[in-house]
Scaffold this active site. Structure first.
Site, PDB file in Angstrom:
ATOM      1  N   LYS A  14       0.837  -1.208   0.000  1.00 47.35           N
ATOM      2  CA  LYS A  14       0.000   0.000   0.000  1.00 47.35           C
ATOM      3  C   LYS A  14       0.868   1.253   0.000  1.00 47.35           C
ATOM      4  CE  LYS A  14      -2.397  -1.182   3.722  1.00 47.35           C
ATOM      5  NZ  LYS A  14      -1.947  -2.521   4.119  1.00 47.35           N
ATOM      6  N   ARG A  89      -9.998   0.319   9.290  1.00 43.86           N
ATOM      7  CA  ARG A  89      -9.439  -0.996   9.572  1.00 43.86           C
ATOM      8  C   ARG A  89     -10.395  -1.854  10.376  1.00 43.86           C
ATOM      9  NH1 ARG A  89      -3.741   0.140   9.200  1.00 43.86           N
ATOM     10  NH2 ARG A  89      -2.468  -1.726   9.364  1.00 43.86           N
ATOM     11  N   ARG A 128      11.320  -5.644   4.339  1.00 31.99           N
ATOM     12  CA  ARG A 128      11.137  -4.250   4.737  1.00 31.99           C
ATOM     13  C   ARG A 128      11.821  -3.966   6.078  1.00 31.99           C
ATOM     14  NH1 ARG A 128       5.043  -2.143   4.995  1.00 31.99           N
ATOM     15  NH2 ARG A 128       4.971  -3.171   7.001  1.00 31.99           N
ATOM     16  N   ARG A 134      11.284  -0.668  11.075  1.00 32.35           N
ATOM     17  CA  ARG A 134      10.072  -0.447  11.876  1.00 32.35           C
ATOM     18  C   ARG A 134       9.973  -1.478  12.989  1.00 32.35           C
ATOM     19  NH1 ARG A 134       4.870   0.137   8.041  1.00 32.35           N
ATOM     20  NH2 ARG A 134       3.951  -1.003   9.789  1.00 32.35           N
ATOM     21  N   ARG A 146      -0.297  -9.267  13.533  1.00 35.73           N
ATOM     22  CA  ARG A 146      -0.882  -8.261  12.624  1.00 35.73           C
ATOM     23  C   ARG A 146      -1.701  -8.939  11.537  1.00 35.73           C
ATOM     24  NH1 ARG A 146       4.434  -5.332  11.207  1.00 35.73           N
ATOM     25  NH2 ARG A 146       3.260  -4.349   9.530  1.00 35.73           N
TER      26      ARG A 146
HETATM   27  P1  ADP Z   1       0.866  -2.085   7.735  1.00 37.69           P
HETATM   28  O1  ADP Z   1       1.715  -1.614   6.596  1.00 37.69           O
HETATM   29  O2  ADP Z   1       1.453  -3.225   8.459  1.00 37.69           O
HETATM   30  O3  ADP Z   1      -0.559  -2.310   7.365  1.00 37.69           O
HETATM   31  P2  ADP Z   1       0.493   0.525   8.989  1.00 37.69           P
HETATM   32  O4  ADP Z   1       1.715   1.350   8.820  1.00 37.69           O
HETATM   33  O5  ADP Z   1      -0.704   0.861   8.149  1.00 37.69           O
HETATM   34  O6  ADP Z   1       0.908  -0.999   8.846  1.00 37.69           O
HETATM   35  O7  ADP Z   1       0.030   0.547  10.520  1.00 37.69           O
HETATM   36  C1  ADP Z   1       0.905   0.159  11.559  1.00 37.69           C
HETATM   37  C2  ADP Z   1       0.118  -0.054  12.853  1.00 37.69           C
HETATM   38  O8  ADP Z   1      -0.559   1.172  13.236  1.00 37.69           O
HETATM   39  C3  ADP Z   1      -1.006  -1.091  12.786  1.00 37.69           C
HETATM   40  O9  ADP Z   1      -0.540  -2.421  12.951  1.00 37.69           O
HETATM   41  C4  ADP Z   1      -1.912  -0.618  13.932  1.00 37.69           C
HETATM   42  O10 ADP Z   1      -1.408  -0.990  15.179  1.00 37.69           O
HETATM   43  C5  ADP Z   1      -1.824   0.895  13.845  1.00 37.69           C
HETATM   44  N1  ADP Z   1      -2.893   1.444  12.989  1.00 37.69           N
HETATM   45  C6  ADP Z   1      -2.743   2.004  11.744  1.00 37.69           C
HETATM   46  N2  ADP Z   1      -3.930   2.370  11.249  1.00 37.69           N
HETATM   47  C7  ADP Z   1      -4.869   2.020  12.182  1.00 37.69           C
HETATM   48  C8  ADP Z   1      -6.287   2.113  12.247  1.00 37.69           C
HETATM   49  N3  ADP Z   1      -7.018   2.615  11.235  1.00 37.69           N
HETATM   50  N4  ADP Z   1      -6.921   1.661  13.362  1.00 37.69           N
HETATM   51  C9  ADP Z   1      -6.236   1.147  14.371  1.00 37.69           C
HETATM   52  N5  ADP Z   1      -4.903   1.011  14.380  1.00 37.69           N
HETATM   53  C10 ADP Z   1      -4.208   1.445  13.305  1.00 37.69           C
END
Ligand code: ADP
Length: 190
Positions: A14, A89, A128, A134, A146
């Site tokens: 994404k 989410r 990554r 990260r 996750r």
């Molecule tokens: P990924 O690339 O793994 O999908 P993100 O960078 O989008 O990860 O998000 C990292 C973390 O931030 C998630 O695992 C979650 O803990 C938190 N997070 C991000 N967006 C949301 C959301 N919309 N609602 C709840 N938690 C979120």
């Protein structure tokens, strides 16, 4: 205004695809993950609250991310639309988004879903982790949680958007360019 949701499991690409999408379609990119990571880096109370949850592979509370999204909608002008990355989410977040947009006389334009198999998620995130460092990418058990959180809480959104004909899935395997072309071909229809 267009309101696109960029959807898919962790590691689907994404963040990688978002840059080209916002440039080509003149959108504002809102990544809740990035916003939360900057709160953590700045050591804000919100960041402190989010840190342990993120590092355990759990979601932060719905109200927290909903507030961040609405603040962006209020602040950003001069774009043709928004690309929501990592939000909604949960079904509750999707309902909150519908309410936020309805207040503005707007609605979700389309969900662009990048799909990859679970095995590929681990592989991509391991790669990554070496590049970006990260904290939530570093440990296999966090990544597994996750993925579980994604299947349990986020995947039900497919059933939320599908009946309205808003859910569009593209194959996330292949090169970055191949996937980008698939996305552009889809988005040119909206
Ligand atoms: P990924 O690339 O793994 O999908 P993100 O960078 O989008 O990860 O998000 C990292 C973390 O931030 C998630 O695992 C979650 O803990 C938190 N997070 C991000 N967006 C949301 C959301 N919309 N609602 C709840 N938690 C979120």
């Amino acid at each position: 205004m267009k309101y696109y949701i960029l959807f898919g499991p962790p590691g689907a690409g994404k963040g990688t695809q978002a840059g080209a999408m916002v440039q080509n379609f003149h959108l504002c990119h809102i990544s809740t993950g990035e916003l939360l990571r900057s709160e953590i880096a700045a050591g804000t109370p919100l960041g402190l609250q989010a840190k342990s949850l993120i590092e355990a592979g759990e979601l932060v509370p719905d109200e927290v991310v909903e507030g961040m999204i609405e603040a962006k909608f209020d602040a950003v002008k001069d774009v043709e639309g928004f690309l929501l990355d990592g939000f909604p989410r949960t079904v509750a977040q999707a309902e909150a988004l519908d309410a936020m947009l309805a207040k503005r006389g707007e609605e979700v334009t389309a969900v662009v879903s990048i799909m990859i198999p679970d095995e590929m998620i681990h592989e991509r995130i391991r790669h990554r982790a070496e590049i970006e460092g990260r904290a939530d990418d570093a440990r296999d058990e966090v990544v597994s949680n996750r993925i579980k959180t994604y299947h349990d809480k986020t995947e039900p959104l497919i059933g939320f958007y599908n009946p309205a004909g808003k859910y569009h899935e593209i194959d996330g395997t292949g090169t970055i360019e191949t996937v980008r072309n698939r996305i552009f071909n889809l988005m040119n229809n909206f």
